[in-house]
Enzyme design. Sequence first.
Site, PDB file in Angstrom:
ATOM      1  N   CYS A 155       5.079   7.916  -5.195  1.00  0.00           N
ATOM      2  CA  CYS A 155       5.122   6.734  -6.067  1.00  0.00           C
ATOM      3  C   CYS A 155       5.619   5.488  -5.328  1.00  0.00           C
ATOM      4  CB  CYS A 155       6.001   6.925  -7.298  1.00  0.00           C
ATOM      5  SG  CYS A 155       5.491   8.272  -8.356  1.00  0.00           S
ATOM      6  N   ASP A 188      -0.843  13.696  11.674  1.00  0.00           N
ATOM      7  CA  ASP A 188       0.588  13.581  11.391  1.00  0.00           C
ATOM      8  C   ASP A 188       1.195  14.922  10.982  1.00  0.00           C
ATOM      9  OD1 ASP A 188      -1.159  12.501   9.006  1.00  0.00           O
ATOM     10  OD2 ASP A 188       0.572  13.496   8.134  1.00  0.00           O
TER      11      ASP A 188
END
Length: 463
Positions: free
Chosen positions: A2, A350
């Site tokens: 978020c 990543d």
Amino acid sequence: MCGIVGYIGSRDVVSTIISMMFELQHRGQEAAGVAIASKNGDIYSVVGRGLVSEALNYTNLYKLYKVEGAFGGIGHIRYATSGGYLDSQVQPIVVGEDRFKAAIVFNGTIANYIQLAKEFDIKAINGDALVFAQVLYKLAKEFGNDFIEALKVLPNYVIGGYSIAVLTSEPRIVVAKDPRGFRPLSIAVTNEEFFASSETAALDVIGISNWREILPGEIASYDGSSIEFTRSSIPALVSPCIFEYVYFSRPDSIFNGVSIYIARVRMGEELAKNVPANGDVVIPIPDSGRGAAIGFSRESKIPLEEGIVVNKYIGRGFIAPPTYREFVSKLKYGFIRCVIDGKKVILVDDSIVRGTTIRSIVNRLRVYGAKEVHVRVASPPFEYPCFMGIDIASRDELLAWRTMSLTDIAKVVEADSVGYNTLEGLLKSVGLPLVCHACFTGLYPFKGLTVDDLEKMFSRGPL
Ligand code: SF4
């Protein structure tokens, strides 16, 4: 994950908030919402599903622009961690009644929300956001309608992580970080304006450079003319999320004074030292593998090429709802044949969480003529779930938990070899003395709580 933003000041409140929300779109793509307070304390809120541009459509924007005398507002970009994916758990959540109302947005996860709902006698247990907002509201009422006092004691009750913004009917905005400081949050106060954003990049982009990060446990409150700082006195081990550096945050953001971009380049350098590979070309998986690929190429002296093109309009695969992830990973990437054909490719990403995306990319590289594909990963094996803001509720979802050997992982993702960074290499790249690395080690920064305890405590779906 978020993203949250806040603004008070004389600019156009709605467009200032939405400008910052666009810059945080990478933190969630399932829903978005904005709440505006008028100068006389009325609160208006709109929410919608999808990207900011979809959720805040003309109808919703019209409602916001109709608010007369806008004082300030807050915004939220949603990435679901509990309460399911397609439900009504969108934020801001408006609590209270009459002259004591507030709109609440937060970034994080409340692992013990079911237990909190019982303790605070909250009936609607549809995920952590509604329960968290109600708990905060009830505490504020106990303190004579004071959200600052409520935020000071909130960490006594909560197991999880949160960075939060509260827009009250006083009106004022109160922002805070949990005492462990898992998630980023920065503010700027300038010429009778107040800005808040999950990431510093959103502030930089709108021309606000004098921001500062909220400290773990710190609370800041702005009423349109003055700012007050205070903090929760509840002790906790500071443990910012290391995965913000690996994947979540934008490379042009700063978290705990550390550049996300520089940390990623160092991860690649460490990776090349720890698990070198024999290849002709280093190719990043865009976008979050790019920094590490630059570092790998610099350290190994193997040329870096952009062999994969990302379709940014599809969205981030990791934060897509599970049923769409495979679909997203197929549609999202294009491949440059002249860079790949006949080469031994060192493919840098990543992290590998579920393995869905990387397997699909390895296969496509072979279709485009790669002789060999060696996968190198900037972080260690992701073996444990997160209960502080990432949508992984169970170990069964994690490739490295299910498949323990590197040879087996290479087989699953159909690569010639797979190599991960070490925890030491990752910690050295970020360079902070204290961080949360529980998803790699299973060592959660909650005293006495193990992964088994947290898995039992937390439920992702609606109850
Ligand atoms: S468990 Fe991993 S993703 Fe979750 S807060 Fe800790 S470091 Fe971040």
